[in-house]
Design a protein around this motif. Structure first.
Motif, PDB file in Angstrom:
ATOM      1  N   VAL A  41      40.512  24.892  78.211  1.00 12.60           N
ATOM      2  CA  VAL A  41      40.747  26.104  77.429  1.00 12.60           C
ATOM      3  C   VAL A  41      40.389  25.863  75.969  1.00 12.60           C
ATOM      4  O   VAL A  41      39.699  26.670  75.339  1.00 12.60           O
ATOM      5  N   ARG A  42      40.855  24.729  75.418  1.00 15.15           N
ATOM      6  CA  ARG A  42      40.559  24.429  74.006  1.00 15.15           C
ATOM      7  C   ARG A  42      39.059  24.265  73.765  1.00 15.15           C
ATOM      8  O   ARG A  42      38.528  24.741  72.763  1.00 15.15           O
ATOM      9  N   ARG A  43      38.368  23.589  74.707  1.00 15.40           N
ATOM     10  CA  ARG A  43      36.915  23.425  74.553  1.00 15.40           C
ATOM     11  C   ARG A  43      36.205  24.774  74.590  1.00 15.40           C
ATOM     12  O   ARG A  43      35.296  25.044  73.799  1.00 15.40           O
ATOM     13  N   ASP A  44      36.621  25.644  75.520  1.00 16.00           N
ATOM     14  CA  ASP A  44      35.985  26.960  75.647  1.00 16.00           C
ATOM     15  C   ASP A  44      36.203  27.803  74.400  1.00 16.00           C
ATOM     16  O   ASP A  44      35.271  28.437  73.888  1.00 16.00           O
ATOM     17  N   LEU A  45      37.439  27.795  73.910  1.00 15.94           N
ATOM     18  CA  LEU A  45      37.733  28.580  72.713  1.00 15.94           C
ATOM     19  C   LEU A  45      37.003  28.005  71.506  1.00 15.94           C
ATOM     20  O   LEU A  45      36.483  28.744  70.660  1.00 15.94           O
ATOM     21  N   GLY A  46      36.933  26.668  71.426  1.00 15.74           N
ATOM     22  CA  GLY A  46      36.212  26.032  70.328  1.00 15.74           C
ATOM     23  C   GLY A  46      34.737  26.363  70.345  1.00 15.74           C
ATOM     24  O   GLY A  46      34.091  26.462  69.289  1.00 15.74           O
ATOM     25  N   ALA A  47      34.178  26.566  71.542  1.00 14.93           N
ATOM     26  CA  ALA A  47      32.756  26.871  71.672  1.00 14.93           C
ATOM     27  C   ALA A  47      32.394  28.206  71.041  1.00 14.93           C
ATOM     28  O   ALA A  47      31.229  28.436  70.694  1.00 14.93           O
ATOM     29  N   ARG A  86      50.786  22.608  68.526  1.00 15.35           N
ATOM     30  CA  ARG A  86      52.168  23.114  68.470  1.00 15.35           C
ATOM     31  C   ARG A  86      52.265  24.515  67.876  1.00 15.35           C
ATOM     32  O   ARG A  86      53.346  25.005  67.623  1.00 15.35           O
ATOM     33  N   VAL A  87      51.145  25.140  67.610  1.00 16.25           N
ATOM     34  CA  VAL A  87      51.161  26.506  67.060  1.00 16.25           C
ATOM     35  C   VAL A  87      50.430  27.461  67.978  1.00 16.25           C
ATOM     36  O   VAL A  87      50.980  28.458  68.435  1.00 16.25           O
ATOM     37  N   GLY A  88      49.158  27.164  68.280  1.00 17.20           N
ATOM     38  CA  GLY A  88      48.364  28.032  69.146  1.00 17.20           C
ATOM     39  C   GLY A  88      47.360  28.839  68.350  1.00 17.20           C
ATOM     40  O   GLY A  88      46.951  28.462  67.252  1.00 17.20           O
ATOM     41  N   ILE A  89      46.974  29.986  68.910  1.00 14.81           N
ATOM     42  CA  ILE A  89      46.005  30.854  68.240  1.00 14.81           C
ATOM     43  C   ILE A  89      46.596  32.250  68.075  1.00 14.81           C
ATOM     44  O   ILE A  89      47.443  32.687  68.861  1.00 14.81           O
ATOM     45  N   SER A  90      46.128  32.927  67.040  1.00 13.19           N
ATOM     46  CA  SER A  90      46.550  34.318  66.828  1.00 13.19           C
ATOM     47  C   SER A  90      45.860  35.204  67.861  1.00 13.19           C
ATOM     48  O   SER A  90      44.635  35.130  68.037  1.00 13.19           O
ATOM     49  N   ILE A  91      46.620  36.040  68.522  1.00  9.57           N
ATOM     50  CA  ILE A  91      46.110  36.763  69.690  1.00  9.57           C
ATOM     51  C   ILE A  91      45.075  37.824  69.329  1.00  9.57           C
ATOM     52  O   ILE A  91      43.998  37.874  69.928  1.00  9.57           O
ATOM     53  N   LYS A  92      45.357  38.664  68.369  1.00  6.51           N
ATOM     54  CA  LYS A  92      44.438  39.770  68.075  1.00  6.51           C
ATOM     55  C   LYS A  92      43.075  39.287  67.598  1.00  6.51           C
ATOM     56  O   LYS A  92      42.041  39.779  68.076  1.00  6.51           O
ATOM     57  N   PRO A  93      43.005  38.332  66.662  1.00 10.87           N
ATOM     58  CA  PRO A  93      41.681  37.814  66.291  1.00 10.87           C
ATOM     59  C   PRO A  93      40.961  37.152  67.450  1.00 10.87           C
ATOM     60  O   PRO A  93      39.727  37.243  67.559  1.00 10.87           O
ATOM     61  N   ALA A  94      41.717  36.491  68.350  1.00  5.79           N
ATOM     62  CA  ALA A  94      41.101  35.846  69.518  1.00  5.79           C
ATOM     63  C   ALA A  94      40.518  36.891  70.460  1.00  5.79           C
ATOM     64  O   ALA A  94      39.420  36.699  71.012  1.00  5.79           O
ATOM     65  N   ILE A  95      41.219  37.994  70.653  1.00  7.61           N
ATOM     66  CA  ILE A  95      40.700  39.077  71.495  1.00  7.61           C
ATOM     67  C   ILE A  95      39.394  39.606  70.925  1.00  7.61           C
ATOM     68  O   ILE A  95      38.406  39.774  71.651  1.00  7.61           O
ATOM     69  N   ARG A  96      39.375  39.845  69.625  1.00  6.70           N
ATOM     70  CA  ARG A  96      38.157  40.376  68.994  1.00  6.70           C
ATOM     71  C   ARG A  96      36.998  39.386  69.118  1.00  6.70           C
ATOM     72  O   ARG A  96      35.855  39.791  69.373  1.00  6.70           O
ATOM     73  N   ALA A  97      37.294  38.091  68.951  1.00  3.00           N
ATOM     74  CA  ALA A  97      36.239  37.075  69.018  1.00  3.00           C
ATOM     75  C   ALA A  97      35.646  36.978  70.419  1.00  3.00           C
ATOM     76  O   ALA A  97      34.422  36.881  70.588  1.00  3.00           O
ATOM     77  N   ILE A  98      36.508  37.013  71.446  1.00  2.11           N
ATOM     78  CA  ILE A  98      36.015  36.922  72.823  1.00  2.11           C
ATOM     79  C   ILE A  98      35.252  38.184  73.198  1.00  2.11           C
ATOM     80  O   ILE A  98      34.187  38.114  73.832  1.00  2.11           O
ATOM     81  N   GLU A  99      35.772  39.344  72.804  1.00  2.23           N
ATOM     82  CA  GLU A  99      35.067  40.597  73.095  1.00  2.23           C
ATOM     83  C   GLU A  99      33.687  40.599  72.457  1.00  2.23           C
ATOM     84  O   GLU A  99      32.705  41.027  73.078  1.00  2.23           O
ATOM     85  N   LYS A 100      33.587  40.089  71.236  1.00  2.00           N
ATOM     86  CA  LYS A 100      32.289  40.043  70.554  1.00  2.00           C
ATOM     87  C   LYS A 100      31.349  39.071  71.260  1.00  2.00           C
ATOM     88  O   LYS A 100      30.170  39.368  71.461  1.00  2.00           O
ATOM     89  N   PHE A 101      31.864  37.915  71.664  1.00  2.00           N
ATOM     90  CA  PHE A 101      31.032  36.918  72.334  1.00  2.00           C
ATOM     91  C   PHE A 101      30.527  37.437  73.676  1.00  2.00           C
ATOM     92  O   PHE A 101      29.385  37.180  74.071  1.00  2.00           O
ATOM     93  N   LEU A 102      31.389  38.154  74.405  1.00  2.00           N
ATOM     94  CA  LEU A 102      31.018  38.697  75.710  1.00  2.00           C
ATOM     95  C   LEU A 102      30.234  40.007  75.599  1.00  2.00           C
ATOM     96  O   LEU A 102      29.827  40.567  76.618  1.00  2.00           O
TER      97      LEU A 102
END
Length: 207
Positions: free
Chosen positions: A46-52, A60-76
């Protein structure tokens, strides 16, 4: 390389579903470990895919959900609508026409069939045209996704027709295996083998 890229896209689609679910649950941050458990994918992958795609999960924190959604939607490329045509307005085709795919970046603009009694009718608000109009309308409307819901005996011919219309991606619901150039993306939905597995699994064993 193409198989590796396709695998990444499929995993990112799973993550996107999870992130959307978490957003609906009013969560703001999620860890790669949680995404991994919910997607049945190891957290390191998961970390490798998101880093890509430029997303980095903080320890111990994670990622912010809304920016991650926008980033994946843009990539896809689902931050914008991609137009699709469907061929084969039988039971499966009709069901697909009634479903909304806009949250995943696809909009079915029209359906096509050789049954002329369906011409000029609408299913799910989508107009049905005779198959002979496919190529002209696909080029005129700049459509690059084709959906095949025909009997297997017709699937290859329809796929060839889609190629001539400059279709770049095919969602194939026919059990036929299509023979197409390597630059054409094909996603096969094998309903029949899945049903066979379920039938076998649910049949009581003979004593």
């Amino acid at each position: 390389m193409k198989n590796t890229q396709t695998s990444l896209l499929r995993r990112l689609s799973k993550y996107l579903l999870i992130l959307r679910q978490e957003a609906e649950a009013k969560q703001k941050i999620v860890s790669s470990g949680v995404i991994g458990k919910m997607s049945d994918i190891h957290s390191s992958q998961v970390r490798r895919d998101l880093g890509a795609i430029g997303l980095h999960s903080r320890p111990r924190v994670g990622i912010s959900i809304k920016p991650a959604i926008r980033a994946i939607e843009k990539f896809l490329h689902i931050d914008r609508l991609n137009s699709a045509f469907l061929v084969g307005v039988g039971n499966i085709g009709k069901a697909l026409l009634k479903h909304d795919y806009q949250s995943f970046g696809m909009e079915i603009l029209a359906g096509f069939d050789t049954d002329l009694s369906l011409s000029d009718t609408q299913i799910g608000g989508i107009k049905i045209f005779p198959l002979e109009k496919f190529q002209l309308l696909a080029q005129r409307m700049n459509v690059h996704i084709g959906i095949i819901c025909t009997p297997p005996s017709d699937a290859q011919e329809v796929a060839n027709m889609m190629l001539k219309a400059n279709i770049k991606g095919i969602w194939n619901f026919s059990p036929a295996r299509l023979h197409l150039p390597p630059d054409i993306t094909v996603e096969n939905v094998d309903l029949y083998s899945g049903l066979s597995v379920l039938s076998k699994a649910s049949t009581p064993k003979r004593k």
